[in-house]
Design a protein around this motif. Structure first.
Motif, PDB file in Angstrom:
ATOM      1  N   ASP A   1      -2.705   5.408   0.750  1.00  0.00           N
ATOM      2  CA  ASP A   1      -3.580   4.392   1.323  1.00  0.00           C
ATOM      3  C   ASP A   1      -3.427   4.317   2.842  1.00  0.00           C
TER       4      ASP A   1
ATOM      5  N   LEU B   1      -8.950   2.216   1.839  1.00  0.00           N
ATOM      6  CA  LEU B   1      -9.280   2.488   3.241  1.00  0.00           C
ATOM      7  C   LEU B   1      -9.097   1.249   4.116  1.00  0.00           C
ATOM      8  N   ASP B   2      -8.485   0.209   3.536  1.00  0.00           N
ATOM      9  CA  ASP B   2      -8.349  -1.050   4.274  1.00  0.00           C
ATOM     10  C   ASP B   2      -6.898  -1.502   4.405  1.00  0.00           C
ATOM     11  N   ALA B   3      -5.959  -0.568   4.300  1.00  0.00           N
ATOM     12  CA  ALA B   3      -4.553  -0.925   4.499  1.00  0.00           C
ATOM     13  C   ALA B   3      -4.327  -1.297   5.967  1.00  0.00           C
TER      14      ALA B   3
ATOM     15  N   SER C   1      -6.495   5.013   5.251  1.00  0.00           N
ATOM     16  CA  SER C   1      -6.929   3.954   6.168  1.00  0.00           C
ATOM     17  C   SER C   1      -6.866   4.415   7.615  1.00  0.00           C
TER      18      SER C   1
ATOM     19  N   HIS D   1      -9.732   6.686   8.173  1.00  0.00           N
ATOM     20  CA  HIS D   1     -10.971   5.906   8.225  1.00  0.00           C
ATOM     21  C   HIS D   1     -11.204   5.334   9.623  1.00  0.00           C
TER      22      HIS D   1
ATOM     23  N   TYR E   1       0.840  -1.204   0.000  1.00  0.00           N
ATOM     24  CA  TYR E   1       0.000   0.000   0.000  1.00  0.00           C
ATOM     25  C   TYR E   1       0.873   1.250   0.000  1.00  0.00           C
TER      26      TYR E   1
END
Length: 301
Positions: free
Chosen positions: A116, A254-256, A120, A123, A112
């Motif tokens: 990212d 948003l999911d790193a 993340s 987020h 990432y």
């Protein structure tokens, strides 16, 4: 002004690169290797810490210039960029060591990008009541700006909120990746849909609300008051799959893998022994050391 506590999320790599090309190369470490990018980056960082006095920070670095998940999806991604100069790798290592010694959370990942990691972290921290102060000069971060967030570029003295994104690009922050899917991004070697420029893209995304709605209702495009509307509709029909791929490449993940506990981002007291040892290796002078000690004094009190 929002009462939410801020978390400062720093896109470090852009400031290391800026310093590499703008600071005189007279700075060398004890092994006579160039460290001018470190000097410039550290000055930018210390100015930010002095001016903002942040309580929560993450400094995010790129280590995925050729190994990002985007390279697997689209091999030409960033293929137009030259690899960093050899002497820059050691300077990045110094920058990470300094940030850690200053008590700041360092985030880096092989898959990432820094974008990212910032996205993340924002987020997970938004869900805990934080607002984001995104420290960057990269336009792609526009897509992350929420109602209470701000982009700050300390070297250019610029601040950008959601309203400023709308004024500049004609679309809302959450539409930004859809917009880039059409216009492309030359910096990242994303071509976009040929013949659709920024104004047309903003008009289309503004009218339909999203790329998905635009592609679903492409038969309506010829009836819009756009020059060459029929040709644009045909380009969209033929380029549908490309547009969806380009949005995927342009959208910040948003999911790193980042820490989920807000305490992990809290600024800690600097490790002065490690900091002084690294500054000795860098051969940085008394002014830089004084600024670091001023940051440390905040925790001593």
């Amino acid at each position: 002004m929002s009462t939410k506590p801020p978390v400062h999320l720093i896109d470090a790599s852009i400031y290391v690169f800026r310093a590499y090309f703008s600071v005189a190369s007279e700075f060398t470490d004890i092994e006579q290797r160039p460290v001018h990018a470190v000097f410039g980056f550290l000055n930018t960082l210390m100015t930010l810490l002095h001016d903002e006095q942040p309580g929560h920070v993450a400094v995010c670095f790129d280590e995925s210039l050729t190994t990002s998940f985007r390279n697997r999806l689209y091999p030409p991604y960033k293929a137009n960029r030259e690899l960093p100069p050899e002497d820059l790798a050691a300077q990045f290592d110094y920058c990470k060591r300094l940030c850690a010694a200053l008590g700041l959370r360092v985030l880096v990942d092989g898959e990432y990008e820094a974008d990212d990691l910032v996205g993340s972290a924002l987020h997970v921290l938004r869900a805990q009541g934080f607002r984001g102060v995104l420290v960057t000069g990269d336009k792609d971060f526009s897509q992350l700006v929420g109602e209470h967030d701000l982009i700050v570029d300390p070297t250019r003295k610029e601040k950008t909120d959601a309203a400023a994104v709308k004024r500049k690009y004609g679309i809302r922050p959450e539409q930004f990746a859809d917009y880039l899917a059409l216009t492309g991004d030359a910096v990242d070697n994303i071509p976009g849909i040929h013949g659709i420029g920024p104004k047309t893209a903003a008009t289309l995304i503004g009218h339909f609300g999203s790329l998905d709605a635009l592609l679903e209702r492409v038969e309506e495009v010829p009836f819009l008051r756009l020059r060459g509307a029929a040709q644009i509709a045909e380009k969209l029909r033929k380029g549908r799959d490309d547009a969806l791929l380009f949005r995927l490449l342009s959208r910040i993940a948003l999911d790193a893998p980042v820490p989920v506990d807000a305490a992990a981002y809290a600024c800690a007291a600097p490790d002065m022994a490690a900091l002084e040892a690294t500054l000795d290796q860098l051969r940085f002078g008394p002014l830089t050391r004084r600024r670091c000690r001023e940051w440390q004094a905040r925790f001593a009190s």
